[in-house]
Motif scaffolding. Structure first.
Motif, mmCIF file in Angstrom:
data_model
loop_
_atom_site.group_PDB
_atom_site.id
_atom_site.type_symbol
_atom_site.label_atom_id
_atom_site.label_comp_id
_atom_site.label_asym_id
_atom_site.label_seq_id
_atom_site.Cartn_x
_atom_site.Cartn_y
_atom_site.Cartn_z
ATOM 1 N N GLU A 1 1.193 -2.862 8.485
ATOM 2 C CA GLU A 1 1.564 -1.606 9.145
ATOM 3 C C GLU A 1 0.566 -1.376 10.292
ATOM 4 O O GLU A 1 -0.630 -1.167 10.048
ATOM 5 C CB GLU A 1 1.509 -0.451 8.134
ATOM 6 N N ARG B 1 0.854 -1.187 0.000
ATOM 7 C CA ARG B 1 0.000 0.000 0.000
ATOM 8 C C ARG B 1 0.887 1.233 0.000
ATOM 9 O O ARG B 1 1.982 1.227 0.572
ATOM 10 C CB ARG B 1 -0.900 0.054 1.244
ATOM 11 N N TYR C 1 0.504 5.867 -0.164
ATOM 12 C CA TYR C 1 -0.354 6.959 0.310
ATOM 13 C C TYR C 1 -0.186 8.184 -0.584
ATOM 14 O O TYR C 1 0.884 8.404 -1.153
ATOM 15 C CB TYR C 1 0.014 7.306 1.768
ATOM 16 N N ARG D 1 1.287 6.954 8.691
ATOM 17 C CA ARG D 1 1.785 7.061 7.307
ATOM 18 C C ARG D 1 1.232 8.319 6.641
ATOM 19 O O ARG D 1 1.954 9.035 5.941
ATOM 20 C CB ARG D 1 1.396 5.817 6.501
ATOM 21 N N ASN E 1 -6.851 -1.590 9.954
ATOM 22 C CA ASN E 1 -6.255 -0.438 9.276
ATOM 23 C C ASN E 1 -7.000 0.798 9.802
ATOM 24 O O ASN E 1 -8.110 1.097 9.358
ATOM 25 C CB ASN E 1 -6.431 -0.599 7.758
ATOM 26 N N SER F 1 -5.229 6.234 0.006
ATOM 27 C CA SER F 1 -4.178 5.221 -0.110
ATOM 28 C C SER F 1 -4.578 4.216 -1.192
ATOM 29 O O SER F 1 -5.749 4.092 -1.532
ATOM 30 C CB SER F 1 -3.939 4.508 1.225
ATOM 31 N N THR G 1 -1.378 2.955 10.358
ATOM 32 C CA THR G 1 -1.520 3.553 9.028
ATOM 33 C C THR G 1 -1.808 5.054 9.111
ATOM 34 O O THR G 1 -1.478 5.797 8.182
ATOM 35 C CB THR G 1 -2.645 2.846 8.241
#
Ligand code: FES
Length: 500
Positions: free
Chosen positions: A296, A246, A248, A302, A466, A324, A299
């Protein structure tokens, strides 16, 4: 739906194609209504085939709706990698195919008068340190060797120091969703059919035909093209040779001048830049912060990292959109395009874009059409999805997915949170035990509890939360589910079991 809606989703109308009702027959059934599926369907229609496309949600509402939509043959350091690890022939085919793909998109938008904000822009691959400079200089030589339209630039024209850049002339940026939705309408205006909210569950092949079994009926087809991003039909064992990531993006309103060109840093963790006109004015799109899908734990951080980075470089007035996306990486950085079985007339796959799905989608359908019609195709061999068979490089293929296997086994023994389900606050999610059974639970902002089985319906890894998108994501092969367990992204095709 993911929580963060992209600029592309927010600024193009929703599609409204019918649901499949009962069984139907066609020459080619395409699975997946993203850019790869729609272009392939259109190219096959133009090649004379009757085409039916099935899409589990809405056309161009999945990964293509969350792209950055740069159409370019400048893919970081790919040509040097292909010269070093493969062959001049592979590098040449990759360059030719991607240039053909981007020019196909440009000429099709023009000939069909598709209004998709398409602009010709140069694309720069820039260096921020001496090590990257050496790599970009080598990439310049490799790109020149395969005849791409490249020149050297002393800087990347960005408001931070760069040591030099490789410039690809006359590439494209566009609104991918406007393009794909318009092309889908052209397909239907020809003789193609699109069935939305129609989930392909499995593919059965026999000697003379195939059946795509969906949740709304069966499509009988001579040929099947699996373009569902991560293949939902996997006779060629893609789960061992695709790694979902993934990354972003933020779209920011900037005080001051915007970069004139598209660009991307040569380093793995560097960012990519492009601009886009929008109802909020001209925006700068910055993307990066990639990580393995479902692996992750934070998230939201991020997004924060990307936003902080953008604010550290530009005078940001506002960030009206952030989103994302997901992409599948292959061990040799080349997509998989071609025939995966020959038991029937043939089943084909288009996947593994390594973050460069726009130009790849432009040429993938041509390869499939040529393979079906028996026409010679100068690129098909290097993109052959079966290319790892019996090769030494299969070792690296398998090692790429060792950590998926670790999750498959390790998750079974992972600790659940030792809290009561009733103690979850609004906005909180956890995997916990209820009456001795593991449950994935989330309490929404209205206080409603959503609880589902945490075991992914693909092959059984445990999903993880997430927090940025408020989805449950699988760490093994990137399947994603909403808070009530409905599949958002495959390879899973079955919803998670709901718990009370
Ligand atoms: Fe494969 Fe979940 S995506 S087990």
């Amino acid at each position: 739906m993911p929580k963060n809606i992209s600029l592309w989703m927010a600024t193009a109308p929703e599609s409204s194609f019918p649901v499949l009702s009962g069984d139907t027959t066609c020459d080619v059934c395409v699975i997946g209504g993203g850019i790869a599926g729609v272009i392939a369907a259109y190219q096959l229609d133009q090649a004379g085939f009757s085409v039916a496309l099935v899409e589990s949600h809405q056309t161009c509402g999945g990964v293509t709706g969350y792209t950055t939509a740069k159409v370019t043959s400048g893919h970081r350091l790919i040509y040097n990698q292909l010269f070093n690890d493969q062959s001049p022939r592979s590098a040449q085919a990759y360059a030719d195919a991607n240039q053909w793909g981007l020019e196909w998109i440009a000429s099709t938008a023009e000939s069909l008068a598709i209004d998709c904000d398409l602009e010709r822009k140069d694309m720069l691959v820039f260096a921020e340190n001496s090590e990257e400079l050496e790599q970009v200089q080598k990439e310049f030589e490799s790109a020149k060797n395969v005849g791409l339209p490249v020149t050297w630039a002393e800087t990347a024209g960005l408001p931070f120091p760069t040591l030099g850049a490789l410039r690809f002339a006359d590439q494209i940026q566009f609104h991918a969703r406007k393009f794909v939705l318009a092309l889908a309408s052209k397909l239907v205006a020809s003789r193609g059919r699109i069935f939305e909210n129609t989930r392909a569950l499995e593919v059965n092949e026999d000697r003379t035909s195939s059946q795509v079994i969906t949740d709304k009926g069966t499509v009988h087809a001579k040929f099947v093209v699996v373009a569902s991003h991560y293949p939902i039909y996997d006779p060629a064992f893609f789960i061992a040779r695709l790694a979902p990531y993934r990354d972003y993006a933020v779209a920011a309103k900037i005080n001051g001048p915007l970069p004139a060109e598209m660009s991307i840093g040569a380093g793995e963790s560097s960012k990519s830049f492009r601009t886009q006109a929008s109802p909020d004015g001209d925006l700068l799109i910055v993307s990066g912060e990639a990580h393995k899908a479902g692996q992750e734990p934070n998230t939201k951080q991020r997004y924060a990292n990307l936003e902080n980075y953008t604010r550290s470089i530009f005078d940001v007035e506002s960030i009206p959109y952030r989103w994302s996306a997901q992409d599948n990486e292959t061990p040799d950085a080349m997509p998989y395009i071609g025939r995966i079985t020959s038991g029937s007339e043939g089943c084909f796959v288009i996947t593994g874009f390594n973050a460069w799905g726009m130009s790849t989608a432009g040429f993938a359908g041509r390869i499939v059409a040529d393979l079906i019609t028996g026409k010679a195709n100068e690129w098909s061999e290097v993109f052959d999805p079966n290319r790892f068979k019996g090769m030494e490089s299969l070792k690296s293929v398998v090692s790429e997915n060792v950590n998926a296997v670790k999750h498959l086994i390790g998750d079974k023994f992972s600790d659940v949170e030792k809290k009561e389900i009733g103690s979850l606050e609004p906005g909180q999610a956890a995997i916990l035990k209820v009456d001795g059974e593991k449950v994935a639970a989330f309490r929404d902002s209205a206080g409603v509890l959503h609880s589902i089985s945490p075991i992914c319906t693909h092959i059984g890894c445990d999903i993880g939360w997430n927090s940025a998108e408020e989805t449950w994501d699988c760490p093994c092969h990137g399947s994603r589910f909403d808070i009530d367990g409905r599949v958002l992204h495959g390879p899973a095709v079955k919803d998670l079991e709901r718990k009370v």
